[in-house]
Design an enzyme around this catalytic site. Structure first.
Site, PDB file in Angstrom:
ATOM      1  N   SER A   1       4.452  -1.800   1.587  1.00  0.00           N
ATOM      2  CA  SER A   1       3.941  -2.498   3.187  1.00  0.00           C
ATOM      3  C   SER A   1       4.440  -1.532   3.834  1.00  0.00           C
ATOM      4  CB  SER A   1       5.114  -3.898   2.849  1.00  0.00           C
ATOM      5  OG  SER A   1       6.094  -3.698   2.498  1.00  0.00           O
TER       6      SER A   1
ATOM      7  N   LYS B   1       2.169  -2.535   9.571  1.00  0.00           N
ATOM      8  CA  LYS B   1       2.077  -3.135  10.913  1.00  0.00           C
ATOM      9  C   LYS B   1       0.942  -2.529  11.349  1.00  0.00           C
ATOM     10  CE  LYS B   1       6.175  -5.481  10.657  1.00  0.00           C
ATOM     11  NZ  LYS B   1       6.204  -7.140  10.881  1.00  0.00           N
TER      12      LYS B   1
END
Length: 405
Positions: free
Chosen positions: A305, A53
């Site tokens: 991720s 992110k």
């Protein structure tokens, strides 16, 4: 609909280069062995805040006007988007407020606050957190930075795709988790523009399959909230823009059961010494579950991720993974309550090669025979075949199994 192009992603890569790590993408021999594919892991869990992110967060913050930077930004987030904004907001001098739903992991809440963000816990899900954030946008004149449906965010996430093509130039497939779809949209835009034959495959949890629901309805729809250990995938509605950008570029979207995600977390810890959160384990879970047989013997990049899993959750996930793997089992056996009864039960368990982890006696609900007791046993075993072998040995020794789990 938001438009994001390869040029936008390349510009984002230049923009964020000084603040975001180019994460490694090594080959994993042990994961290749258990999946039958040649596996590479794009380790964005090694970013400063533990997640991809940061890419989109930094890019979006750098695209703000001077006035927007002074007033500050706000976002609703289950954690990783909030962490990325908090960290890069601090580096860039932009005030950050984040609204987190009540299921956000404690580690993400405390880390966000440590990074200097104002953290507000509000709502049972992302939608309720978003409503509170929208109220603060109006009241405090803040700029809302959407975690997955913002062109700057999507372009930033797409920089991962550029890195993958440089690091594994002969990649044949990229398997990526889907939450709000911003990450997979960005990767797909970059990769398909440069290498259209590379397959882009999305993975959801069956508990949070909002992209699958959108595909069935032909547009984003809200799905009911369901418990999931992959909190990063717990988006009840994919982004409108990210869905429209991703849909024509994805080759396949699959779903995996929560038990496979738990087992994938365990496998990555044991085999690759990588701590990941549930969302990051979903790509490996899909290969382990056998829902992507077409990837056998192909060069596959798994998008790892994030690694921000709550330590308390991690311990429970590991145990669930051990159960799914047949390495932890529980049964209730009826034994004599006289001296030697428990010792004989333990002897049989030991002789079968299993190891007792815990035994509890249940006398109150063991039936009318006061000389008998139910022994609730938690036992460590090698695999499911070993469990069956243990059960046969117990029955042969005269210990009827009352309950088997």
């Amino acid at each position: 609909m938001a438009v994001v192009t390869l040029s936008d992603i390349r510009a984002a890569a230049r923009r964020i280069a000084k603040g975001v790590v180019v994460s490694p993408c090594p080959e994993s021999i042990p994961l290749s062995e258990i999946t039958g594919a040649r596996i590479f892991c794009k380790l964005d869990n090694l970013q400063r805040t533990g997640s991809f992110k940061e890419r989109g967060a930094r890019n979006a913050l750098l695209l703000l006007s001077p006035a927007q930077k002074r007033r500050g930004v706000i976002a609703a987030s289950a954690g990783n988007h909030a962490l990325g904004l908090a960290y890069h907001g601090k580096l860039l001098g932009v005030p950050v407020t984040v609204v987190m739903p009540d299921y956000a992991p404690l580690i993400k809440i405390t880390t966000c606050r440590r990074l200097g963000a104002r953290v507000l816990i509000h709502g049972r899900d992302f939608a309720e957190a978003r409503l509170e954030a929208d109220r603060l946008v109006a009241d405090e004149h803040l700029t809302y930075v959407h975690g997955f449906d913002n062109p700057g965010i999507i372009a930033g996430q797409g920089t991962m795709g550029l890195e993958i093509l440089r690091q594994v130039p002969d990649v044949e497939a990229i398997v990526c988790p889907i939450g709000g779809a911003g990450l997979i949209a960005g990767i797909a835009i970059a990769v398909k523009a440069l290498r259209p034959k590379v397959q882009i495959i999305g993975v959801e949890s069956v508990a949070t399959a909002s992209f699958t629901a959108a595909l069935q309805a032909q547009h984003p729809v809200s799905i009911p909230r369901a418990p999931t250990l992959a909190d990063g995938l717990a988006v009840l509605r994919v982004g409108d823009g990210s869905f429209e950008l991703a849909r024509p570029l994805l080759d396949k979207v699959v779903r995996v059961d929560e038990s496979w995600i738990a087992l994938a977390i365990l496998r990555m810890i044991e085999l690759d010494k990588i701590v990941v959160e549930g969302a990051a384990a979903a790509p490996l879970a899909a290969l382990m579950a056998g829902v992507l047989p077409e990837l056998a013997e192909r060069r596959v990049v798994l998008v790892v991720s994030g690694g921000n899993i709550d330590p308390a959750i991690l311990s429970r996930v590991i145990e669930k993974g051990l159960v799914h793997d047949g390495r932890l089992t529980r049964f209730t056996a009826k034994i004599s309550d006289r001296p030697g009864g428990l010792a004989e039960l333990c002897r049989v368990i030991a002789a079968s090669g299993a190891s007792v982890k815990d035994i509890a006696h249940d006398r109150a609900f063991s039936g009318p025979d006061v000389s008998a007791v139910h022994a609730v046993c938690t036992v460590e075993t090698r695999d499911h075949a070993h469990i069956k072998e243990l059960h046969r040995a117990l029955k042969k020794a005269g210990f009827p199994l009352v309950v088997v789990a």
